[in-house]
Design an enzyme around this catalytic site. Structure first.
Site, short mmCIF file in Angstrom:
data_model
loop_
_atom_site.label_atom_id
_atom_site.label_comp_id
_atom_site.label_asym_id
_atom_site.label_seq_id
_atom_site.Cartn_x
_atom_site.Cartn_y
_atom_site.Cartn_z
N ASP A 17 2.36 -6.36 -0.74
CA ASP A 17 2.30 -5.13 0.04
C ASP A 17 0.88 -4.91 0.54
O ASP A 17 -0.03 -4.66 -0.24
CB ASP A 17 2.74 -3.95 -0.84
CG ASP A 17 2.74 -2.63 -0.09
OD1 ASP A 17 2.78 -2.66 1.16
OD2 ASP A 17 2.71 -1.57 -0.75
N ASP A 230 1.37 -2.83 8.04
CA ASP A 230 1.92 -2.76 6.68
C ASP A 230 3.04 -3.78 6.52
O ASP A 230 4.06 -3.71 7.21
CB ASP A 230 2.43 -1.35 6.42
CG ASP A 230 2.94 -1.16 5.00
OD1 ASP A 230 2.67 -2.02 4.15
OD2 ASP A 230 3.63 -0.16 4.75
#
Length: 383
Positions: A17, A230
């Site tokens: 992430d 992201d």
């Protein structure tokens, strides 16, 4: 992402992430945790595991810590924007990754969260999260000095790619994205959300029609750092006004009739077609970098014969999110030394040999995109 933890090393599979900076795994005892297929990490079985003391410099690197009442350990609580949460003890341990030569590389004293209370949007194949954000506790920040700099690159294969085809990820010197066709945009730093990769999006073109990020009637300048890149979010999220202007122009350019509002699809712009749409392209105009998006990155199959626009709106006035579906088939470099994000159009399904690295090459596999409509995409990295 595949790595090993502890001594002797125990193989672990975790989600990566870029929107967070904590490395954490589910640990025994796990009194209130999500179901996990593989055995949980047992810190008592490792000779190199050690808890971090509350009040230490390492403990202060995370904003949400407290002192354990019995042993003066550094307890942590870490949450995500989809309300997923992990709670446990900060510790140090040896992580082992695989180098480009195939040899194991042991990284001693890596700070991670030993999670004893973990709940949220996780699935049973992942054992934790590897934070790759800009904060001091992310993997790239902790290991950067060992491999020539805080930098990494990734090349995400498109959705529906054969799971046996990996998406390469590279760390350290040699992972820079270079050569013909590379475009770069500067990172923007903000006091809030220090882990995020903020960049500035000036607008998006639908073929020959340029749509500015701000409404053309607005006299306000575009805010620097209005988007976050992201890997943990599937769709690209845009401010409501910008999204509606964009989706209307896409609707005008696509020759097919969109599917009427369907409760099973929500309010997405979707089309019924046996294969992905042809021809329509977008160009994301980042500061200093124009990134061309083809139907592979614009539309996503949510059901057999149904493709939906992989963009949606957000009520946030602070920033939007450039999701991982738009990032597919681009070699993207995150360089914390030069404060740049670089893009190079690449067939990631054929990029079997990533750029040479002064160290580590974990293998990243394609993500299960059936989680498209959830706020957090669970990117499962397996061998």
């Amino acid at each position: 992402m595949e790595l090993s933890i502890g001594t002797p090393p125990v193989k672990t599979y975790a989600q990566v992430d870029t929107g967070s900076d904590l490395i954490w795994l589910q640990c025994i005892p796990c009194t209130n945790c999500y179901k996990q297929l593989n055995p949980m990490f047992d810190p008592q079985s490792s000779s190199t595991y050690s808890n971090i003391a509350y009040g230490s410099e390492s403990c202060s690197k995370l904003y949400s810590t407290s002192c354990s009442p019995d042993q003066n350990n550094c307890n942590y609580t870490y949450s995500y924007e989809d309300d997923s949460i992990t709670e446990g003890v900060l510790a140090q341990e040896t992580l082992t990754l695989t180098s480009t030569t195939g040899k194991p590389v042991a990284l001693k004293g890596v700070i991670f969260g030993c999670g004893h209370n973990n709940n949220g949007v996780f699935n049973d194949k992942e054992m934790g999260i590897i934070g790759l954000g800009r904060g001091p506790l992310s993997l790239v920040s902790q290991i950067g000095s060992s491999f020539g700099g805080k930098m990494f690159s990734q090349c995400l294969v498109p959705f529906h790619t054969n799971p046996s085809i990996t998406s390469p990820m590279s760390f350290g010197k040699g992972s820079e994205v270079l050569g013909n066709g590379v475009v770069s945009t500067p990172l923007v730093s903000k006091n809030t959300h220090q882990a995020f990769y903020f960049v500035t999006l000036l607008g998006i073109s639908v073929e020959d029609i340029n749509l500015p990020f701000n409404d053309g009637s607005s006299l306000e300048p575009i805010t620097k750092g209005n988007m976050v890149i992201d890997s943990g979010t599937p769709t690209t999220l845009l401010p409501e006004d910008f999204y509606h202007r964009l989706v209307e122009e896409v609707r005008n350019k696509v020759a097919l009739d969109p599917i009427p509002i369907d409760p099973t699809l929500g309010y997405q712009l979707c089309y019924r077609t046996p294969t992905n749409l042809k021809g329509t392209t977008l160009t994301a105009h980042f500061e200093g970098a124009d990134v061309l998006l083809t139907p592979t990155q614009i539309f996503i199959p949510v059901q057999d014969g149904i493709f939906c626009f992989a963009f949606t709106s957000t009520f946030s006035n602070e920033y939007g999110i450039y999701g991982n579906h738009a990032q597919s088939n681009y070699l993207i470099g995150f360089d914390l030394e030069k404060q740049l994000v670089s893009f190079k159009a690449t067939d990631c399904t054929n990029l079997q040999d990533a750029p040479s690295i002064n160290g580590v090459l974990p293998n990243v596999l394609s993500a299960p995109m059936y989680l498209l409509l959830l706020p957090l995409l669970l990117i499962i990295l397996q061998n």
